[in-house]
Each structure stands twice: as structure tokens, then as C-alpha cells.
Motif scaffolding. Sequence first.
Motif, PDB file in Angstrom:
ATOM      1  N   TRP A  83       0.938  -1.272   0.146  1.00  0.00           N
ATOM      2  CA  TRP A  83      -0.010  -0.006   0.142  1.00  0.00           C
ATOM      3  C   TRP A  83       0.857   1.236   0.058  1.00  0.00           C
ATOM      4  CZ3 TRP A  83      -4.616   0.427  -1.583  1.00  0.00           C
ATOM      5  CH2 TRP A  83      -5.352   1.738  -1.323  1.00  0.00           C
ATOM      6  N   THR A  84       1.774   1.015   0.707  1.00  0.00           N
ATOM      7  CA  THR A  84       2.747   2.446   0.937  1.00  0.00           C
ATOM      8  C   THR A  84       3.536   2.719  -0.473  1.00  0.00           C
ATOM      9  OG1 THR A  84       3.225   1.923   3.168  1.00  0.00           O
ATOM     10  CG2 THR A  84       4.848   3.345   1.999  1.00  0.00           C
ATOM     11  N   ALA A  85       3.832   1.860  -1.149  1.00  0.00           N
ATOM     12  CA  ALA A  85       4.522   1.774  -2.580  1.00  0.00           C
ATOM     13  C   ALA A  85       3.507   2.477  -3.454  1.00  0.00           C
ATOM     14  CB  ALA A  85       5.033   0.564  -3.057  1.00  0.00           C
ATOM     15  N   ARG A  86       2.178   2.085  -3.506  1.00  0.00           N
ATOM     16  CA  ARG A  86       1.377   2.380  -4.370  1.00  0.00           C
ATOM     17  C   ARG A  86       0.997   4.070  -4.125  1.00  0.00           C
ATOM     18  NH1 ARG A  86       0.610  -2.643  -4.459  1.00  0.00           N
ATOM     19  NH2 ARG A  86      -0.351  -3.684  -6.278  1.00  0.00           N
ATOM     20  N   ILE A  87       1.054   4.378  -2.701  1.00  0.00           N
ATOM     21  CA  ILE A  87       0.862   5.880  -2.215  1.00  0.00           C
ATOM     22  C   ILE A  87       2.048   6.697  -2.841  1.00  0.00           C
ATOM     23  CG2 ILE A  87       1.042   7.318  -0.515  1.00  0.00           C
ATOM     24  CD1 ILE A  87      -0.554   5.218   1.200  1.00  0.00           C
ATOM     25  N   ARG A  88       3.091   6.300  -2.713  1.00  0.00           N
ATOM     26  CA  ARG A  88       4.356   7.177  -3.154  1.00  0.00           C
ATOM     27  C   ARG A  88       4.518   7.351  -4.512  1.00  0.00           C
ATOM     28  NH1 ARG A  88       3.994   6.972   1.659  1.00  0.00           N
ATOM     29  NH2 ARG A  88       5.642   6.799   3.126  1.00  0.00           N
ATOM     30  N   ILE A  89       4.179   6.132  -5.500  1.00  0.00           N
ATOM     31  CA  ILE A  89       4.072   6.403  -6.798  1.00  0.00           C
ATOM     32  C   ILE A  89       2.991   6.959  -7.417  1.00  0.00           C
ATOM     33  CG2 ILE A  89       4.027   4.901  -9.058  1.00  0.00           C
ATOM     34  CD1 ILE A  89       6.014   2.881  -7.370  1.00  0.00           C
ATOM     35  N   LEU A  90       1.866   6.729  -6.788  1.00  0.00           N
ATOM     36  CA  LEU A  90       0.856   7.945  -7.211  1.00  0.00           C
ATOM     37  C   LEU A  90       0.811   9.241  -7.052  1.00  0.00           C
ATOM     38  CD1 LEU A  90      -2.134   7.988  -8.526  1.00  0.00           C
ATOM     39  CD2 LEU A  90      -3.187   7.433  -6.156  1.00  0.00           C
ATOM     40  N   ALA A  91       1.458   9.251  -5.958  1.00  0.00           N
ATOM     41  CA  ALA A  91       1.874  10.878  -5.497  1.00  0.00           C
ATOM     42  C   ALA A  91       2.663  11.445  -6.503  1.00  0.00           C
ATOM     43  CB  ALA A  91       2.616  10.886  -4.141  1.00  0.00           C
ATOM     44  N   LEU A  92       3.714  10.742  -7.119  1.00  0.00           N
ATOM     45  CA  LEU A  92       4.529  11.142  -7.938  1.00  0.00           C
ATOM     46  C   LEU A  92       3.875  11.452  -9.274  1.00  0.00           C
ATOM     47  CD1 LEU A  92       7.850   8.912  -7.625  1.00  0.00           C
ATOM     48  CD2 LEU A  92       7.720  11.376  -7.130  1.00  0.00           C
ATOM     49  N   THR A  93       2.878  10.362  -9.908  1.00  0.00           N
ATOM     50  CA  THR A  93       2.088  10.463 -10.722  1.00  0.00           C
ATOM     51  C   THR A  93       1.220  11.960 -10.705  1.00  0.00           C
ATOM     52  OG1 THR A  93       2.055   8.128 -11.277  1.00  0.00           O
ATOM     53  CG2 THR A  93       0.656   9.257 -12.334  1.00  0.00           C
TER      54      THR A  93
END
Length: 558
Positions: free
Chosen positions: A422-432
Amino acid sequence: MSGSFSYASFSASDERPGGWSVGRTAGDVEDMWIADLVPLIPTQLADPVPLSNFPDKDDLARRVRRFAWLPAPWDPVDTGVFFASSPAGQDASGRPGNVFTWVAVSDTGRLPHHDAVSLMLSPSVPAPFGKRKVDTAELPELGPGFSGPVPSPLTPDVTAAFLAGAPAESAGGTASLPVECSRITEPSGPASRTEILRRLLELLMNGQPVVLATDPAEGPLWVTVLAEKLPADLPFTWSTYERATGLSEVLETGASLVVLPPKDLDRLPADLPAVVVDTAAQLPPADAVAPPAPAAPQRARHSAGAKGWGVSFIAPASSAQTVASGSASPSNPFGSATPDTAATPVVRAAQNGVHPGLILLNPLDEEFIRTAGLTSWGIWVDCLQPDPHVESNADFLNRWYRKGLTAYEYYLLLDPSTELGWTARIRILALTSYGYVPPSKDTPDRTSLNEWALAFVDPRTEEELIDDTVDYSYEHGYADKQPPDFRLLRNPSVRDMAEEVFRRRVERRQQGQQTSPAPQHARHNPQPSHVYDTRQPRQPRHIQPGPGHPGNSGWSHR
């Protein structure tokens, strides 16, 4: 490319007697290699649409063909072999059913790469029809990594239309597919092609061999879309057309994916060492496990970050079947099958929410996912060289640079029900959401981001991911000075989530400025002095690359 040879039923000549034999050779191809590979070449290709003796160009383009990319029996770890077989009409004796096969051996070290995918349906690959053209067929000269062929018609636009349901009118109709794919019909099963793709990716990343029951005309498209989505360094071997009788032999070579005609499903052995995915039926669970093979090949598990991720199959060298240069015919994996019971998938429980074998992380990866700042994520996702003169790069240089982190694509394959996934998805969606949408090196109009993995959030929801990403990026993100550019995003769910995160974050900042002073942030992530006005139309536009933070869409090509 190391070398290649052709195989078919040829006319007699000064160099060879008539019948099934090797035709021409090119490059470095040893006789013992040919003896190992000939048993894997089909001498029959059953086509439900028979060709006339005088087919036109479109008829020949629509032929069912068998392509395969398999480990070399003498070097199943590093060397791959590409097979391209096609119906060739009558042979020199007038008998129908000749099959012409071109076999190309890769350079050592190319098996883990997806080079062979671009050869499927390429005009550079010989597919002669008729005895005279079979006898005179020339072999193509390709460079390292099978470079230099005429491009395949299986372009990104074609694969996108296929996943959307083509030739359905909603996906562009028949015009969205090239003539080579004109025999493909609309999907009719309970799962969409996108859902099938997701399940195939989950199974393959879990180290499971897969038998895909579908029309062999779809085989090259399924292989192409899977190769587009799988990590570039993950070994992916396949065959686009096998019959039930030859299936086990191909799986023993180490094939990851094999396409089987649906009519052969009831002929599969009960102990088939693969998970069966039928496009016309309910999909097996993502954590399904193939039954063990009766004579299991050696398995080698590689550590994270190494070539050959997850579980790879190292098959013992096959017992070479010596095929005389005369009319003797090899064993045929496409012959008729004997009825047997259908294979039953075995279900395995996940451990701590992560499928065993799906991804292996070292402690440094876990620390990075939990503690790295957004700038460090941006450097790692885009494979940038950190600048020691830029203060915001110091964290990455001091803690993560050249320390053996696993590629970020694997982080997105963690189960979203776990903390790390879940944390990895948050970080990458934030970048996106800031317009950090990296272009693909090979197709600059598409992103290299694994959109399908980012969009997979089950059993949680997209709304939860949006809320958590807004909270994180509001506290630890960058200035929203301009509307982000989302044009490279092809997945509607990912694009909608990124746009919504941007919109909510800007609204929160506007509300915060109206009610209280801006919150304090770390020195390397200063709070913006300007926010973008969300009352203006939010049409994405191109932002010129520039130095600084992810608020600028200055992605380098990967």
C-alpha cells in the motif's frame, strides 16, 4: 543472433535428399544444436480455415502460425531459441500439409530479454507457401538481440485495441486490427481481456507456468501485451500454439506461457504441471499453484535484483533425437491427443498477504519503501543520476545510492493489502499526480510505468488510495504551480486517480491558506508559495522540462 536454420519437407537436390530435413543454415549453428531443436519443430499445423492451392496475399497473412521462444536445451539459463512455423501448402511430392519453420538461436545471455517478441508476424521472418518458394526461401540476417527486422504489425495501438475488446465496435471495430489478426473474434467469456491479463501477470510473477486456452490466432497478441507489462529483466518464454499431446514436452523446456486451442482442454492430463486459464470460463485464483511435474525439472530461485527474477525452470538437456537429413520425420507435438481428465488448479494461501515467490525484498527495500522521501522515489523510479550539488538529492546519495535496491516495478507487485504494497502505491501515485509520468524508452508516446499494477488495489479501493495519497503528498510533496501533464497515461483508472489527487490536494491547500498559516515542512520539500487555481479548466498541457522537483515534468528517457 548466433545463427539460424530452416526446416520443412523440401524437394530433393544435390545438397539433400527430398523430404523432411534442414534446408538452409546461417551463422553459427552446430549440428548438435539442430539435433536438440528438431524434435520441438511441428510437422503439422491444424488450421480450422483451410487454404486453397492459390491463396492471395490476405489469405496468407491470415494463416494460423506458431511462434515460440524457448530455452536452448544445451544452455537453458542464458540462450533462447525462436521458432516461427507456418503452413506451407503442398510439398514436392504433392502431399498437402507441409510446414515451414525458421529457427533462430540467440546470442548467449539474451534468454532473460524479450527480444523475440518483435519477430512475431514481422515480414522479415520467412513464411513461404508452395513447394518452389519453400525450396528457395532465404534466411534473414539479424543483428544482436534479433535487431533489424521489419517492424511487426502488433503495434501498441493494436494491443491496446485488443485489450479493449477488438474487433468489438466499442474498441474500434475490425479496422483496429491488422489483416494478420482478422480471424480474432470478440471476447465472450465472463472476464474481460484486461482482467485476464491481470490474472496472467499475477500467475507468471508468482512463478507459475500457465496454459492459456484460447484461439491460437490470439496467441501472438497475448504474448505481446504480457511482454509489454512484465519487467524487462524477467525471463518470459512462450509458445503461441501447442496441442495437448506435445504440451508436456514444451513445458519441460521451461516455457512460462503456452497457448492451447480450447477444444484440447478435455484432453489434458490430470497432472499437467501448469495452471490452466480458460478465456471462456471463470479465472483461477491469483495464488493458484500448478501440480508438481511427474519428473520435475530442477528449479532455481534467484535473489531479488538479480537477472532471472522469481522461479525459473532449468530443464535437463533433452535426449537428442537424431533426425536424418533424409525423409525421416521427427516426433510431432501437434498430433492428435488421447482424451483425459482436465487439470485442476491447486490453491495456495498467501503468507502475510504477499504471494510466495511473487517478489523477494531485502531489508533495504523495505526501509526505502517506508522511509524514503518523495525526491528519492523520483530519482529511483526514473533511474536518474543523483546530483551531489542538489540538497534534496542528499538523502538518496547517503542512504540508497548503489546499495542494491530492487527495481521499483517489483514494489508495485506487492499485495496492496500489506503495509509495504500500500505504501509503495501511495508514493508512486503521488509522483504521478505531479506529472511524473516517465516515457518508455522504446515508445516515447507511452509510459514505462506499470499502470496495471498501480491500478490493482483489491481488496482495498481506489477511493482509499486517493485519500491516503492526498494526505501524504499534502504534507511531504511539492508545489502545484502548473497543471500536470497526464497524456502518457493509458490506463483510465490511473489517470483518473492522478487527476483526483491533484485536484483534492490543491483544494486543501487553498482552504488551508484561507483558514490558517501554511504548515511547516522539511527543508528539502518547501511548502509552495503559489497554488494552482482549480477553478480554471484542468486540461493537461505540455510542461517544458526543467531542473528541480517532480512539479516539473522533466523526465529523461529510460
